[in-house]
Design an enzyme around this catalytic site. Structure first.
Site, PDB file in Angstrom:
ATOM      1  N   TYR A  15      -0.049  23.910 -26.630  1.00 13.85           N
ATOM      2  CA  TYR A  15       0.984  23.983 -27.662  1.00 13.85           C
ATOM      3  C   TYR A  15       2.306  23.427 -27.162  1.00 13.85           C
ATOM      4  O   TYR A  15       2.471  23.165 -25.974  1.00 13.85           O
ATOM      5  CB  TYR A  15       1.151  25.440 -28.137  1.00 13.85           C
ATOM      6  CG  TYR A  15       1.917  26.316 -27.171  1.00 13.85           C
ATOM      7  CD1 TYR A  15       1.334  26.733 -25.976  1.00 13.85           C
ATOM      8  CD2 TYR A  15       3.239  26.699 -27.424  1.00 13.85           C
ATOM      9  CE1 TYR A  15       2.041  27.524 -25.075  1.00 13.85           C
ATOM     10  CE2 TYR A  15       3.950  27.482 -26.532  1.00 13.85           C
ATOM     11  CZ  TYR A  15       3.339  27.896 -25.359  1.00 13.85           C
ATOM     12  OH  TYR A  15       4.048  28.663 -24.469  1.00 13.85           O
TER      13      TYR A  15
ATOM     14  N   LYS B 181       0.545  23.676 -20.652  1.00 22.64           N
ATOM     15  CA  LYS B 181       1.152  24.581 -21.645  1.00 22.64           C
ATOM     16  C   LYS B 181       0.052  25.109 -22.554  1.00 22.64           C
ATOM     17  O   LYS B 181      -0.164  24.633 -23.669  1.00 22.64           O
ATOM     18  CB  LYS B 181       2.280  23.879 -22.425  1.00 22.64           C
ATOM     19  CG  LYS B 181       3.254  24.869 -23.067  1.00 22.64           C
ATOM     20  CD  LYS B 181       4.530  24.182 -23.463  1.00 22.64           C
ATOM     21  CE  LYS B 181       5.411  25.028 -24.374  1.00 22.64           C
ATOM     22  NZ  LYS B 181       6.000  26.210 -23.776  1.00 22.64           N
TER      23      LYS B 181
ATOM     24  N   GLU C 100       8.543  31.146 -11.865  1.00 18.93           N
ATOM     25  CA  GLU C 100       9.328  30.960 -13.097  1.00 18.93           C
ATOM     26  C   GLU C 100       9.357  32.281 -13.847  1.00 18.93           C
ATOM     27  O   GLU C 100       8.854  33.293 -13.356  1.00 18.93           O
ATOM     28  CB  GLU C 100       8.698  29.849 -13.947  1.00 18.93           C
ATOM     29  CG  GLU C 100       7.274  30.144 -14.361  1.00 18.93           C
ATOM     30  CD  GLU C 100       6.612  29.010 -15.139  1.00 18.93           C
ATOM     31  OE1 GLU C 100       7.305  28.181 -15.717  1.00 18.93           O
ATOM     32  OE2 GLU C 100       5.366  29.002 -15.180  1.00 18.93           O
TER      33      GLU C 100
HETATM   34  N1  PLP Z   1       8.024  28.321 -18.298  1.00 18.36           N
HETATM   35  C1  PLP Z   1       7.195  28.873 -19.189  1.00 18.36           C
HETATM   36  C2  PLP Z   1       6.053  29.728 -18.710  1.00 18.36           C
HETATM   37  C3  PLP Z   1       7.401  28.668 -20.571  1.00 18.36           C
HETATM   38  O1  PLP Z   1       6.566  29.203 -21.476  1.00 18.36           O
HETATM   39  C4  PLP Z   1       8.503  27.878 -20.977  1.00 18.36           C
HETATM   40  C5  PLP Z   1       8.762  27.586 -22.400  1.00 18.36           C
HETATM   41  O2  PLP Z   1       8.223  28.169 -23.277  1.00 18.36           O
HETATM   42  C6  PLP Z   1       9.343  27.335 -20.007  1.00 18.36           C
HETATM   43  C7  PLP Z   1       9.065  27.563 -18.674  1.00 18.36           C
HETATM   44  C8  PLP Z   1      10.538  26.484 -20.395  1.00 18.36           C
HETATM   45  O3  PLP Z   1      10.122  25.228 -20.841  1.00 18.36           O
HETATM   46  P1  PLP Z   1      10.998  24.376 -21.879  1.00 18.36           P
HETATM   47  O4  PLP Z   1      12.332  24.182 -21.243  1.00 18.36           O
HETATM   48  O5  PLP Z   1      10.249  23.101 -22.014  1.00 18.36           O
HETATM   49  O6  PLP Z   1      11.069  25.176 -23.119  1.00 18.36           O
END
Ligand code: PLP
Length: 283
Positions: free
Chosen positions: A29, A144, A177
């Protein structure tokens, strides 16, 4: 809601019970947000969607131009007066339930936009708390994937503790993260964050922030870092599509630095917001 070539009302049944996304989490997604009604960094999100799909051996049913058109159409159909977020999901589609790929299935592509509630600037000024949790996810966090179970449990634990995020620490690797954000530390004017690779989702916001930091001459270290290093930072902050750049002022029961958002996150947040325009539409 766009489902495989048709637009249907959001309340209508659209996806089959035997869709592999529903039963097995066999899908990927993206979430894209708008600023001033225009999508932010659209091409980066679509490129990441294609990478995620490729990593699970799923062909994107549409090319880039058609996907871009769908995103704009979803926004137009939503028609919210303020900002919107666009959700795109691609699954391996409906098939009798087995684990291995079905001989024949047609991927399910869903696209829709909905209103994005405005962020409270006072909250971003004040920052929020985080908790530390072990990173017990699988080893392909760069995909993702819609399999978000551990992220969901971690975020719930954070909320029950009055925190905005759970910062995950992978045994033998270090800080990875947040449950839905990337995590940065600031110490002595330098910024540290985990490197790209299989342990983190390479956030679009993360990558843009790193570009802006480098342009501004702020030294950046993309390298593994430990929970001890994180806790010794003067500043900690999160990035994400809807989170933007958000200061963490407590971790578990300890203040980060002075317990108030520091100068580096303040500067990076301002830089990010001042440069949004550059990344609108295709980015
Ligand atoms: N890390 C995870 C696990 C995430 O689900 C997300 C975003 O949903 C991010 C980092 C941040 O990514 P982005 O800056 O592309 O939204």
């Amino acid at each position: 809601v766009y489902v495989n070539g048709e637009w249907i009302d959001a309340g209508q049944p659209a996806v089959r019970v035997e869709d592999r996304g529903f039963q097995l989490g066999d899908g990927v997604y993206e979430v894209i947000r708008t600023y001033r009604g225009r999508p932010f960094a659209l091409d980066r999100h679509l490129a990441r969607l294609r990478r995620s799909a490729g990593a699970i051996e799923l062909d994107m049913p549409l090319g880039e131009a058609d996907l871009r058109d769908l995103v704009y159409e979803a926004m137009a159909r939503c028609g919210a007066p303020g900002e919107m977020q666009v959700y795109i999901q691609l699954t391996r589609g409906p098939a009798p339930r087995t684990h291995a790929f079905p001989a024949a299935s047609r991927p399910t592509l869903v696209v829709y936009a909905c209103p994005l509630p405005p962020a409270d600037p006072a909250q971003a000024e004040a920052g929020g708390a985080a908790i530390l949790l072990p990173d017990e996810r699988w080893l392909r966090c760069d995909i993702k994937s819609t399999c978000l179970l551990y992220n969901v449990l971690a975020k719930e634990r954070a909320h029950r503790a009055g925190a905005v995020e759970a910062i995950l620490v992978r045994e033998g690797f270090g800080v990875t993260e947040g449950a839905s954000t990337n995590v940065f530390g600031g110490r002595g004017g330098r910024v540290i964050t985990a490197p790209r690779g299989r342990y983190i989702l390479s956030g679009v916001t993360r990558d843009i922030l790193l570009e802006l930091a480098r342009e501004a001459g702020i030294p950046v270290e993309e390298r593994p870092w430990t929970a001890e290093e994180l806790l010794a930072c003067d500043e900690v902050f999160l990035t994400g599509t809807t989170t933007e750049v958000f200061p963490v002022v407590r971790i578990d029961d300890r203040p980060v630095g002075t317990g108030r958002p520091g100068p580096v996150v303040g500067r990076l947040r301002s830089l990010f917001l001042a440069n949004v325009e550059r990344y609108l539409d295709r980015g």
